[in-house]
Design a protein around this motif. Structure first.
Motif, mmCIF file in Angstrom:
data_model
loop_
_atom_site.group_PDB
_atom_site.id
_atom_site.type_symbol
_atom_site.label_atom_id
_atom_site.label_comp_id
_atom_site.label_asym_id
_atom_site.label_seq_id
_atom_site.Cartn_x
_atom_site.Cartn_y
_atom_site.Cartn_z
ATOM 1 N N VAL A 291 0.864 -1.119 -0.049
ATOM 2 C CA VAL A 291 0.015 -0.032 0.058
ATOM 3 C C VAL A 291 1.048 1.224 0.065
ATOM 4 O O VAL A 291 0.501 1.988 -0.969
ATOM 5 C CB VAL A 291 -0.989 0.109 1.217
ATOM 6 C CG1 VAL A 291 -1.729 1.500 1.345
ATOM 7 C CG2 VAL A 291 -1.811 -1.095 0.988
ATOM 8 N N GLY A 292 1.759 1.235 0.730
ATOM 9 C CA GLY A 292 2.764 2.187 0.743
ATOM 10 C C GLY A 292 2.467 3.652 1.271
ATOM 11 O O GLY A 292 3.062 4.556 0.683
ATOM 12 N N LEU A 293 1.721 3.561 2.415
ATOM 13 C CA LEU A 293 1.387 4.986 2.988
ATOM 14 C C LEU A 293 2.492 5.515 3.711
ATOM 15 O O LEU A 293 3.308 4.641 4.345
ATOM 16 C CB LEU A 293 0.076 4.773 3.872
ATOM 17 C CG LEU A 293 -1.253 4.479 3.423
ATOM 18 C CD1 LEU A 293 -2.057 4.325 4.632
ATOM 19 C CD2 LEU A 293 -1.739 5.415 2.330
ATOM 20 N N PRO A 294 2.728 6.806 3.487
ATOM 21 C CA PRO A 294 3.805 7.363 4.438
ATOM 22 C C PRO A 294 3.607 7.320 6.000
ATOM 23 O O PRO A 294 2.603 6.838 6.474
ATOM 24 C CB PRO A 294 3.777 8.935 4.027
ATOM 25 C CG PRO A 294 2.267 9.161 3.646
ATOM 26 C CD PRO A 294 1.800 7.787 3.102
ATOM 27 N N MET A 295 4.528 7.774 6.576
ATOM 28 C CA MET A 295 4.495 7.995 8.104
ATOM 29 C C MET A 295 3.467 8.832 8.233
ATOM 30 O O MET A 295 3.183 9.694 7.421
ATOM 31 C CB MET A 295 5.617 8.425 8.793
ATOM 32 C CG MET A 295 6.740 7.413 8.537
ATOM 33 S SD MET A 295 6.343 5.819 9.763
ATOM 34 C CE MET A 295 6.102 6.433 11.430
ATOM 35 N N LEU A 296 2.575 8.631 9.341
ATOM 36 C CA LEU A 296 1.205 9.225 9.414
ATOM 37 C C LEU A 296 1.427 10.791 10.019
ATOM 38 O O LEU A 296 2.231 11.309 10.670
ATOM 39 C CB LEU A 296 0.603 8.751 10.739
ATOM 40 C CG LEU A 296 -0.862 9.616 11.148
ATOM 41 C CD1 LEU A 296 -1.718 9.304 9.950
ATOM 42 C CD2 LEU A 296 -1.379 8.999 12.409
ATOM 43 N N ASP A 297 0.984 11.653 8.931
ATOM 44 C CA ASP A 297 0.746 12.922 8.960
ATOM 45 C C ASP A 297 -0.574 13.520 9.034
ATOM 46 O O ASP A 297 -0.781 14.286 10.032
ATOM 47 C CB ASP A 297 1.548 13.451 7.573
ATOM 48 C CG ASP A 297 1.442 15.293 7.653
ATOM 49 O OD1 ASP A 297 1.596 15.860 8.663
ATOM 50 O OD2 ASP A 297 1.160 15.788 6.617
ATOM 51 N N ARG A 298 -1.312 13.060 8.232
ATOM 52 C CA ARG A 298 -2.708 13.403 8.355
ATOM 53 C C ARG A 298 -3.808 12.147 7.834
ATOM 54 O O ARG A 298 -3.282 11.425 7.265
ATOM 55 C CB ARG A 298 -3.129 14.319 6.991
ATOM 56 C CG ARG A 298 -2.482 15.638 7.230
ATOM 57 C CD ARG A 298 -2.677 16.513 5.975
ATOM 58 N NE ARG A 298 -4.104 17.191 6.288
ATOM 59 C CZ ARG A 298 -4.857 17.842 5.346
ATOM 60 N NH1 ARG A 298 -4.414 17.824 3.946
ATOM 61 N NH2 ARG A 298 -6.036 18.283 5.381
ATOM 62 N N MET A 299 -4.614 12.019 8.802
ATOM 63 C CA MET A 299 -5.566 10.901 8.881
ATOM 64 C C MET A 299 -6.557 11.074 7.649
ATOM 65 O O MET A 299 -6.644 12.062 6.982
ATOM 66 C CB MET A 299 -6.181 10.603 10.156
ATOM 67 C CG MET A 299 -5.570 10.455 11.186
ATOM 68 S SD MET A 299 -6.534 10.317 12.690
ATOM 69 C CE MET A 299 -7.482 8.876 12.306
ATOM 70 N N TYR A 300 -6.909 9.884 7.141
ATOM 71 C CA TYR A 300 -7.655 10.066 6.112
ATOM 72 C C TYR A 300 -9.085 10.944 6.247
ATOM 73 O O TYR A 300 -9.365 11.732 5.210
ATOM 74 C CB TYR A 300 -8.684 8.592 5.930
ATOM 75 C CG TYR A 300 -9.524 8.716 4.470
ATOM 76 C CD1 TYR A 300 -9.237 8.776 3.291
ATOM 77 C CD2 TYR A 300 -10.907 8.454 5.004
ATOM 78 C CE1 TYR A 300 -10.070 8.572 2.405
ATOM 79 C CE2 TYR A 300 -11.745 8.484 4.003
ATOM 80 C CZ TYR A 300 -11.526 8.515 2.670
ATOM 81 O OH TYR A 300 -12.561 8.580 1.750
ATOM 82 N N LYS A 301 -9.574 11.123 7.530
ATOM 83 C CA LYS A 301 -10.639 12.005 7.712
ATOM 84 C C LYS A 301 -10.214 13.456 7.748
ATOM 85 O O LYS A 301 -11.101 14.357 7.971
ATOM 86 C CB LYS A 301 -11.416 11.496 9.050
ATOM 87 C CG LYS A 301 -10.421 11.822 10.298
ATOM 88 C CD LYS A 301 -11.274 11.372 11.455
ATOM 89 C CE LYS A 301 -10.356 11.733 12.740
ATOM 90 N NZ LYS A 301 -11.120 11.592 13.839
ATOM 91 N N GLU A 302 -8.666 13.646 7.700
ATOM 92 C CA GLU A 302 -8.434 15.091 7.600
ATOM 93 C C GLU A 302 -8.216 15.549 6.357
ATOM 94 O O GLU A 302 -7.834 16.791 6.356
ATOM 95 C CB GLU A 302 -7.012 15.115 8.597
ATOM 96 C CG GLU A 302 -7.233 14.780 9.817
ATOM 97 C CD GLU A 302 -6.154 14.641 10.673
ATOM 98 O OE1 GLU A 302 -5.895 15.040 12.067
ATOM 99 O OE2 GLU A 302 -5.157 14.205 10.241
#
Length: 195
Positions: A43-54
């Motif tokens: 999937v390759g999501l980055p380190m969490l910066d913004r959640m999907y809901k944001e």
């Protein structure tokens, strides 16, 4: 038929836990379910910066949007929890933390593993609280696999005495997840969640 997602979170080059993820996807499929592997590395999501809901509607990265939709569609989840230094895998934790409301009102099951005989039990325990806090109902049946190299071959097929033990424990694990996933699916069809 249930729509079940199996989440795996190792980013290591020589991943052993993928064997357990493959085992679970195949065996859930053999029970008549749609079982799909969600590999955090793929999937390759980055380190969490913004959640999907944001993100504003339509502005989330495409891979995040696709995964949010799959999570919302699913009837239940299995988390393959490797143990890193007594704790959860950072890749799997990062993947799950990108979402919140998408997880609500569905059951989750935990299958853990490690290279040694502890079989990921400490990670398994840690995941229980995390998943509950994220709005999932965590089923009581669990699977612990270790040493993983003595339990599953490279294609995720059970081997040796440890593999036989895994094969004996899988039906109860699957039945527990199925029970709660079927109950939740019926409930969601009858009425909206309370919040």
């Amino acid at each position: 038929m249930l729509d079940l997602l199996v989440f795996y979170g190792s980013y290591r080059r020589d991943r052993l836990g993928i064997r357990l993820a493959d085992y679970l996807v195949r065996n859930l499929g053999e029970r008549g379910h749609k079982a799909e592997l969600i590999d955090a590395r793929a999937v390759g999501l980055p380190m969490l910066d913004r959640m999907y809901k944001e993100y504003a509607p339509g502005e989330a990265p495409p891979e995040m949007e696709r995964l949010a939709q799959r999570i919302r569609e699913a009837d239940g989840f299995v988390f393959v929890a490797g143990e890193y230094n007594w704790g959860p895998q950072p890749g799997l934790k990062n993947l799950t933390d990108h979402f919140l409301e998408e997880w609500f009102w569905r059951p989750a099951a935990i299958a853990s593993y490690s290279f040694g005989r502890i079989a990921g039990a400490r990670s398994n325990f840690a995941w229980h609280g995390t998943l509950s806090e994220m709005g999932m109902i965590v089923v009581s049946s669990t699977i612990t696999v270790g040493p993983i190299k003595d339990t599953l071959d490279e294609e995720g097929h059970a081997i040796g005495d440890a593999g036989k033990s895994l094969d004996r424990s899988f039906p109860r694990f699957a039945a527990d997840l199925e029970y709660w996933a079927e109950a939740g699916k019926r409930q969601r069809a009858e009425r909206d969640p309370p919040y």
